[in-house]
Design a protein around this motif. Structure first.
Motif, PDB file in Angstrom:
ATOM      1  N   LEU A 279      -7.558   4.720  15.004  1.00 24.17           N
ATOM      2  CA  LEU A 279      -6.451   5.508  15.554  1.00 24.17           C
ATOM      3  C   LEU A 279      -5.294   5.479  14.574  1.00 24.17           C
ATOM      4  CD1 LEU A 279      -4.912   7.012  17.820  1.00 24.17           C
ATOM      5  CD2 LEU A 279      -4.264   4.766  18.726  1.00 24.17           C
ATOM      6  N   LEU A 280      -4.822   6.656  14.199  1.00 23.07           N
ATOM      7  CA  LEU A 280      -3.619   6.771  13.367  1.00 23.07           C
ATOM      8  C   LEU A 280      -2.422   6.932  14.287  1.00 23.07           C
ATOM      9  CD1 LEU A 280      -4.877   9.276  10.627  1.00 23.07           C
ATOM     10  CD2 LEU A 280      -5.119   6.786  10.711  1.00 23.07           C
ATOM     11  N   ALA A 281      -1.561   5.919  14.282  1.00 26.94           N
ATOM     12  CA  ALA A 281      -0.347   5.936  15.108  1.00 26.94           C
ATOM     13  C   ALA A 281       0.816   5.508  14.221  1.00 26.94           C
ATOM     14  CB  ALA A 281      -0.518   4.998  16.305  1.00 26.94           C
ATOM     15  N   LEU A 282       1.018   6.265  13.161  1.00 22.04           N
ATOM     16  CA  LEU A 282       1.869   5.848  12.053  1.00 22.04           C
ATOM     17  C   LEU A 282       3.335   6.199  12.223  1.00 22.04           C
ATOM     18  CD1 LEU A 282      -0.684   6.884   9.317  1.00 22.04           C
ATOM     19  CD2 LEU A 282      -0.080   4.542   9.951  1.00 22.04           C
ATOM     20  N   GLY A 283       3.663   6.954  13.266  1.00 18.70           N
ATOM     21  CA  GLY A 283       5.058   7.209  13.565  1.00 18.70           C
ATOM     22  C   GLY A 283       5.762   8.068  12.531  1.00 18.70           C
ATOM     23  N   ALA A 284       7.060   7.856  12.418  1.00 15.54           N
ATOM     24  CA  ALA A 284       7.891   8.659  11.517  1.00 15.54           C
ATOM     25  C   ALA A 284       8.900   7.753  10.831  1.00 15.54           C
ATOM     26  CB  ALA A 284       8.610   9.754  12.300  1.00 15.54           C
ATOM     27  N   ASP A 285       9.440   8.222   9.730  1.00 11.38           N
ATOM     28  CA  ASP A 285      10.481   7.505   8.992  1.00 11.38           C
ATOM     29  C   ASP A 285      11.760   8.326   9.005  1.00 11.38           C
ATOM     30  OD1 ASP A 285       9.120   5.222   8.299  1.00 11.38           O
ATOM     31  OD2 ASP A 285       8.352   6.065   6.420  1.00 11.38           O
ATOM     32  N   PRO A 286      12.911   7.666   9.019  1.00  9.65           N
ATOM     33  CA  PRO A 286      14.169   8.415   9.001  1.00  9.65           C
ATOM     34  C   PRO A 286      14.373   9.131   7.678  1.00  9.65           C
ATOM     35  CG  PRO A 286      14.583   6.060   8.746  1.00  9.65           C
ATOM     36  CD  PRO A 286      13.124   6.206   9.058  1.00  9.65           C
ATOM     37  N   ILE A 287      14.990  10.292   7.747  1.00  5.96           N
ATOM     38  CA  ILE A 287      15.350  11.032   6.535  1.00  5.96           C
ATOM     39  C   ILE A 287      16.552  10.340   5.900  1.00  5.96           C
ATOM     40  CG2 ILE A 287      16.211  13.231   5.647  1.00  5.96           C
ATOM     41  CD1 ILE A 287      14.747  14.583   7.996  1.00  5.96           C
ATOM     42  N   ARG A 288      16.441  10.065   4.623  1.00  4.67           N
ATOM     43  CA  ARG A 288      17.498   9.331   3.928  1.00  4.67           C
ATOM     44  C   ARG A 288      18.541  10.283   3.347  1.00  4.67           C
ATOM     45  NH1 ARG A 288      16.258   4.091   3.530  1.00  4.67           N
ATOM     46  NH2 ARG A 288      14.128   3.534   4.144  1.00  4.67           N
ATOM     47  N   LEU A 289      19.748   9.796   3.302  1.00  5.00           N
ATOM     48  CA  LEU A 289      20.826  10.574   2.708  1.00  5.00           C
ATOM     49  C   LEU A 289      20.550  10.822   1.236  1.00  5.00           C
ATOM     50  CD1 LEU A 289      24.112   8.968   4.113  1.00  5.00           C
ATOM     51  CD2 LEU A 289      23.211  11.239   4.613  1.00  5.00           C
ATOM     52  N   ASP A 290      20.870  12.020   0.796  1.00  3.32           N
ATOM     53  CA  ASP A 290      20.690  12.368  -0.613  1.00  3.32           C
ATOM     54  C   ASP A 290      22.026  12.847  -1.176  1.00  3.32           C
ATOM     55  OD1 ASP A 290      19.569  12.891  -3.069  1.00  3.32           O
ATOM     56  OD2 ASP A 290      18.718  14.826  -2.486  1.00  3.32           O
ATOM     57  N   ILE A 291      22.999  11.961  -1.113  1.00  2.59           N
ATOM     58  CA  ILE A 291      24.330  12.262  -1.645  1.00  2.59           C
ATOM     59  C   ILE A 291      24.825  11.025  -2.393  1.00  2.59           C
ATOM     60  CG2 ILE A 291      24.955  13.946   0.141  1.00  2.59           C
ATOM     61  CD1 ILE A 291      26.505  11.735   1.566  1.00  2.59           C
ATOM     62  N   PRO A 292      25.762  11.200  -3.302  1.00  2.00           N
ATOM     63  CA  PRO A 292      26.310  10.033  -4.005  1.00  2.00           C
ATOM     64  C   PRO A 292      26.866   9.008  -3.009  1.00  2.00           C
ATOM     65  CG  PRO A 292      27.021  12.060  -5.073  1.00  2.00           C
ATOM     66  CD  PRO A 292      26.343  12.467  -3.800  1.00  2.00           C
ATOM     67  N   GLY A 293      26.578   7.755  -3.276  1.00  5.64           N
ATOM     68  CA  GLY A 293      27.072   6.684  -2.419  1.00  5.64           C
ATOM     69  C   GLY A 293      26.143   6.315  -1.285  1.00  5.64           C
TER      70      GLY A 293
ATOM     71  N   GLU B 289      23.513   4.774  -1.337  1.00  4.88           N
ATOM     72  CA  GLU B 289      22.910   3.460  -1.520  1.00  4.88           C
ATOM     73  C   GLU B 289      23.906   2.316  -1.279  1.00  4.88           C
ATOM     74  OE1 GLU B 289      25.296   4.293  -4.988  1.00  4.88           O
ATOM     75  OE2 GLU B 289      23.875   5.517  -3.840  1.00  4.88           O
ATOM     76  N   LEU B 290      25.153   2.626  -0.955  1.00  2.00           N
ATOM     77  CA  LEU B 290      26.148   1.577  -0.750  1.00  2.00           C
ATOM     78  C   LEU B 290      25.764   0.685   0.427  1.00  2.00           C
ATOM     79  CD1 LEU B 290      29.412   3.652  -1.353  1.00  2.00           C
ATOM     80  CD2 LEU B 290      28.484   1.824  -2.813  1.00  2.00           C
ATOM     81  N   PRO B 291      26.156  -0.596   0.377  1.00  2.03           N
ATOM     82  CA  PRO B 291      25.679  -1.551   1.389  1.00  2.03           C
ATOM     83  C   PRO B 291      26.175  -1.302   2.804  1.00  2.03           C
ATOM     84  CG  PRO B 291      27.291  -2.584  -0.079  1.00  2.03           C
ATOM     85  CD  PRO B 291      26.938  -1.261  -0.683  1.00  2.03           C
ATOM     86  N   HIS B 292      27.251  -0.539   2.964  1.00  2.00           N
ATOM     87  CA  HIS B 292      27.752  -0.299   4.322  1.00  2.00           C
ATOM     88  C   HIS B 292      27.167   0.982   4.928  1.00  2.00           C
ATOM     89  CE1 HIS B 292      30.286   2.323   1.962  1.00  2.00           C
ATOM     90  NE2 HIS B 292      30.923   2.791   3.027  1.00  2.00           N
ATOM     91  N   VAL B 293      26.176   1.594   4.249  1.00  2.00           N
ATOM     92  CA  VAL B 293      25.493   2.788   4.751  1.00  2.00           C
ATOM     93  C   VAL B 293      24.153   2.364   5.354  1.00  2.00           C
ATOM     94  CG1 VAL B 293      24.543   5.044   4.172  1.00  2.00           C
ATOM     95  CG2 VAL B 293      26.605   4.221   3.006  1.00  2.00           C
ATOM     96  N   HIS B 294      23.920   2.775   6.589  1.00  2.00           N
ATOM     97  CA  HIS B 294      22.743   2.311   7.314  1.00  2.00           C
ATOM     98  C   HIS B 294      21.955   3.482   7.914  1.00  2.00           C
ATOM     99  CE1 HIS B 294      23.992  -1.990   7.412  1.00  2.00           C
ATOM    100  NE2 HIS B 294      25.196  -1.444   7.307  1.00  2.00           N
ATOM    101  N   LEU B 295      20.667   3.269   8.070  1.00  2.00           N
ATOM    102  CA  LEU B 295      19.795   4.113   8.876  1.00  2.00           C
ATOM    103  C   LEU B 295      19.419   3.317  10.118  1.00  2.00           C
ATOM    104  CD1 LEU B 295      17.378   5.345   6.056  1.00  2.00           C
ATOM    105  CD2 LEU B 295      19.320   6.604   7.013  1.00  2.00           C
ATOM    106  N   LEU B 296      18.880   4.001  11.117  1.00  2.00           N
ATOM    107  CA  LEU B 296      18.413   3.285  12.302  1.00  2.00           C
ATOM    108  C   LEU B 296      17.024   3.785  12.677  1.00  2.00           C
ATOM    109  CD1 LEU B 296      18.576   1.340  14.592  1.00  2.00           C
ATOM    110  CD2 LEU B 296      19.973   2.977  15.881  1.00  2.00           C
TER     111      LEU B 296
END
Length: 514
Positions: free
Chosen positions: A235-249, A251-258
């Motif tokens: 069974l493939l139940a692999l879910g989804a991944d959040p789309i990541r920001l593609d703008i400068p900054g 990767e800064l440590p105070h930027v989060h995905l959920l």
């Protein structure tokens, strides 16, 4: 102070005093109690039932739910239980409710002995099915966990291997943006099962090691690092991944995905030392994050390119209503705008506006994890194409949850849905079909979304609609919105009408278009 259970006790003592049969009409449910526990008495024709009155998912009040045939459905999140056995028939509840023996005496219903079944007690069969088979489940989220459990419930006696990329055992993902993130639920709420549960039920749990490929001809799954697991069915139940920001900054440590428990923990830690947050995206997740951060006392700004939040999913009236709820709690919206970059202490918009921020959360959507299926040569069409039994283009290979695109009998179209309850129910159905039980997946999609003290229930699926019919008053939080295309009802959203959502779901189960 009275305990929660004591506070919930109401109605007659069904063991001591009983209930007049004249007070329990056919199809009726009455709340009572026995031995200090809430008990639900119900009648269908001449049959009498007595079961636990609280849903095993989040303790929803079943007496306020809906009786359909010989089942009862929870008004909060639409779990379904058998009145005969107490079995949890449909997610999101995974555990059964207790049941009591019932007797008629002097024109009254009395309850006797209580019986509580084990969570994975076998359903419908005591056979030990396919003891020489190995079933591998790739993905240990909603669909994967539900499938593993259902295999055991249906009497599968072979080997089950549940493999997840996340290092944590299966957990309650919807709570990550709701009560847990808001600080109103402890982490004890989050795991779906204790760690020892999987060993107890002989489910091999491999965590933190995603599958890299599946060899369909060789019937084996290859994991990161090169380890292999043979399978008879997968069974493939692999879910989804959040789309990541593609703008400068980004990767800064105070930027989060959920998306993961680790993500939610990181946001909670960051929020403890933050004062101003910017949420990028006015999706359900983004708005739930905004509400949770406001409940933690942060100043919150929401940036989104849409004219109003949730309009593409719920239309203008509900979008404006949800925006008003958030604004009443202090959220500031910046709509029809996008972020151009993130700085260490701010988010800069394309308009040039600069929003101070020491915490940034991006909720700009997710993408289904299709790479493994594509590399295996499975048929893909904006998702993994499956038939009504959730089997892919390769025999013996099944897919469920966020990645599956299935023929929906209620819309007459192929659809893919990213809802927790849908994923769990598909996992349960896929497990049945891995055992050759030929159970079609014909469920009506359902999800809920919480914003402060507001809960929205969404039943059905409407990607396009001609009109939205409102019944009631949104301002008073007493409303049903019906989404129609032509003469067909596609979806229903309720505010303050939990039972109406259940009734809509039950009715839509019979509205089949092929």
């Amino acid at each position: 102070m009275a305990t929660e259970t004591q506070q919930q006790l109401a109605g007659p003592d069904l063991k001591r005093d009983g209930l007049p049969l004249t007070a329990l009409a056919d199809g009726a449910m009455v709340l009572g109690h026995a031995d200090g526990e809430p008990v639900l008495a119900a009648r269908r024709g001449d049959e009498l039932f007595a079961v636990g009155a609280l849903c095993t998912h989040y303790s929803g009040p079943l007496a306020e739910g809906l009786m359909v045939g010989d089942t009862v459905r929870c008004p909060w999140h639409h779990a379904c239980f058998s009145l005969r056995s107490g079995e949890a028939l449909r997610a999101p509840a995974l555990n059964p409710i207790a049941r009591w023996s019932v007797e008629r005496r002097d024109g009254r219903l009395f309850v006797g002995e209580k019986t509580t079944a084990e969570p994975l007690s076998q359903s419908g069969s005591s056979r030990r099915l396919k003891p020489d088979h190995t079933y591998v489940i790739l993905g240990a989220g909603a669909a994967g966990n539900a499938a593993a459990e259902m295999l055991r419930r249906k009497g599968f006696a072979g080997r089950i291997v549940l493999i997840g990329a996340d290092p944590e055992p299966p957990y309650d993902r919807p709570n990550l943006s709701k009560d847990y993130l808001a600080g109103q639920a402890s982490e004890d709420w989050i795991p779906l099962r204790p760690r020892g549960f999987y060993q107890q039920h002989d489910i091999e749990l491999i965590l933190g090691r995603p599958a890299e490929r599946i060899d369909i001809a060789g019937r084996r799954a290859v994991l990161a690092g090169g380890a292999e697991r043979p399978f008879d069915r997968v069974l493939l139940a692999l879910g989804a991944d959040p789309i990541r920001l593609d703008i400068p900054g980004a990767e800064l440590p105070h930027v989060h995905l959920l998306r993961s428990l680790a993500d939610s923990r990181a946001i909670i830690t960051a929020a403890a030392g933050a004062k101003r947050a910017v949420v990028l995206g006015a999706s359900f997740i983004g708005l739930e994050v905004a509400a949770s951060l406001r409940q933690r006392g942060l100043e919150v700004h929401v940036v989104a390119p849409d004219e109003r939040p949730l309009e593409r999913v719920m239309g203008p009236e509900l979008g404006d209503f949800v925006r008003g709820v958030h604004e009443a709690h202090g959220v500031v919206f910046h709509l029809r705008q996008k972020a151009s970059r993130v700085e260490p202490d701010a988010v800069v918009l394309e308009s040039g506006a600069r929003l101070s921020a020491d915490l940034v959360v991006a909720g700009i959507g997710v993408r289904p994890n299709l790479g493994l299926a594509e590399r295996a040569g499975l048929k893909i069409d904006r998702g993994v194409v499956v038939n009504e039994y959730l089997e892919t283009s390769a025999p013996g290979i099944f897919a469920a949850g966020d990645i599956a695109r299935w023929p929906d009998p209620h819309t007459g179209e192929r659809i893919r849905v990213e809802h927790w309850v849908v994923a769990e129910r598909q996992g349960q159905v896929a497990a049945c079909n891995m055992l050759d039980l030929q159970v079609p997946y014909d469920g009506v999609p359902f999800f809920w979304s919480n914003h402060y003290d507001l809960s929205l229930n969404y039943v059905g699926h409407a990607e396009r609609w001609d009109r939205i019919e409102l019944d009631g008053d949104l301002a008073k939080r007493d409303c049903t919105a019906t989404f129609r295309r032509g003469g067909d009802r596609l979806a229903v959203v309720t505010v303050g009408r939990d039972r109406a959502a259940l009734e809509a779901e039950a009715a839509m189960e019979h509205e089949v278009r092929r």
